[in-house]
Design an enzyme around this catalytic site. Structure first.
Site, PDB file in Angstrom:
ATOM      1  N   CYS A  32       0.827  -1.212   0.000  1.00 59.52           N
ATOM      2  CA  CYS A  32       0.000   0.000   0.000  1.00 59.52           C
ATOM      3  C   CYS A  32       0.862   1.263   0.000  1.00 59.52           C
ATOM      4  CB  CYS A  32      -0.964   0.015   1.184  1.00 59.52           C
ATOM      5  SG  CYS A  32      -0.128  -0.077   2.790  1.00 59.52           S
ATOM      6  N   HIS A 311      -1.530   1.380   7.405  1.00 56.41           N
ATOM      7  CA  HIS A 311      -1.954   1.293   6.018  1.00 56.41           C
ATOM      8  C   HIS A 311      -1.787   2.669   5.378  1.00 56.41           C
ATOM      9  CE1 HIS A 311      -4.150  -0.196   2.605  1.00 56.41           C
ATOM     10  NE2 HIS A 311      -5.191   0.604   2.790  1.00 56.41           N
TER      11      HIS A 311
END
Length: 369
Positions: A32, A311
């Site tokens: 990510c 994330h």
């Protein structure tokens, strides 16, 4: 993504920008950090156009070996040339190349998006510089690489150091800082220039980008053990030091230092401080001579409470619409939603989504050179 893609197309309807593509990127086990940076760079239009041009000029695979630049140019071309307007692309070749090139990104550990962006831009610069030198030493008079690098044509004779090559990565992202030191005894000012591809700013609770930039350029007094050696006085003297932006970049990348080493904890901690970043930014206090105006077009967001897990997602402005990219998923969001990523006014908050890297484009007319 089929449903999400059609939902996005429906939301934009007739307003869907001509020739634009909004594609999510597949996650290959904690990539990510890579996907969020790639989306921000894809919607940096002058940079994207240079990469598409590079690919068009170098698409014959027999011409050059694969590297990070060829993989990135191929990926951006792949997205740009899709028949569908929305969907998902797997940046497999690019991610494999990143892992091959840098062992830091090989495992499945949480990686830092800012470190990745730094690595990527510097690697692209290195490749373009090597290509330009190779082109100059080749018997050919001109080549696509030479056209693209736009470097100085002549090296200076007699062993004098030649001017550094200015690639199109530099033309988009590089600015110049001036470090000024004033001797408090003789008032002589010593100035030293240094280039930058991004600005890393210290942050404080309930502050703004403007105040962070002001602190970045604030005057610091050098005394006691930190005295400055003044060439004119030929001795150590008290002095005042400050940093100013001498030449602002076309694309201003601001990195907020959200991860701080806490000695009492013996580890890094994430600062969830609320730092307001405006949609339009003026560099008045930080500039050496004049104002520069910028418009926000991308935000890389860190989601999570600590530096070693979490994330990354990105918010991107494209044709006056704001979009939210979370790996494979792409959604349209309202402009007002951007402020939910400023950070938390309290130290402990359930909101862990904080702006981490900000990309601003200059509103000056000298956009693409």
């Amino acid at each position: 993504m089929g449903v999400a893609g059609s939902k996005l197309e429906k939301a934009l309807g007739e307003q869907f920008p001509e020739g634009e593509r909004y594609f999510g990127l597949e996650n290959f086990g904690n990539t990510c950090y890579c996907n969020s940076v790639l989306q921000a760079l894809y919607f940096c239009v002058p940079f994207r156009e240079q990469l598409l041009e590079y690919y068009a000029n170098n698409k014959n695979p027999g011409d050059a070996e694969e590297n990070l630049l060829t993989c990135l140019a191929e990926l951006f071309t792949q997205i740009n040339s899709q028949k569908k307007k929305t969907g998902v692309i797997a940046p497999k070749r690019f991610v494999q190349r990143v892992k091959k090139q840098n062992e830091l990104f090989r495992g499945y550990m949480h990686q830092d998006a800012h470190e990745f962006l730094n690595f990527l831009l510097n690697e692209l610069v290195d490749i373009l510089e090597k290509e330009s030198h190779a082109a100059k030493s080749s018997p050919q008079t001109t080549s696509p690489s030479e056209k693209i690098a736009n470097g100085p044509k002549n090296a200076l004779a007699n062993g004098v150091k030649k001017e550094p090559l200015v690639t199109w990565v530099h033309k988009n992202f590089q600015g110049i800082l001036t470090n000024e030191t004033r001797c408090l005894r003789c008032e002589t000012v010593t100035a030293r220039d240094e280039t930058f591809l991004d600005l890393s700013l210290d942050i404080e609770q309930n502050s703004s980008i403007t105040s962070c930039l002001k602190n970045f350029s604030s005057t610091e007094t050098l005394n006691a053990e930190d005295k400055f050696f003044c060439d004119k006085c030929c001795s150590l003297q008290e002095a005042q030091k400050r940093m100013k932006i001498k030449k602002p970049p076309h694309i201003l990348v601001i990195h907020l230092k959200r991860f701080k080493y806490m000695e009492q904890l013996g580890r890094y901690k994430k600062l969830s401080y609320r730092v307001v970043f405006p949609l339009e930014l003026k560099l008045s206090n930080t500039m050496k001579d004049a104002d520069s105006e910028y418009s926000l077009f991308a935000v890389v967001v860190h989601v999570g409470s600590g530096p070693n897990h979490g994330h990354y997602v990105s918010l991107v402005k494209s044709h006056n619409h704001w979009l939210f990219f979370d790996d494979e998923n792409v959604e349209m969001i309202d402009e007002s939603a951007v402020q939910t990523y400023f950070g938390s006014a309290q130290e402990y908050s359930s909101n862990t989504d904080h702006g981490y890297i900000l990309l601003y484009e200059s509103l000056a007319t000298n956009s693409k050179s």
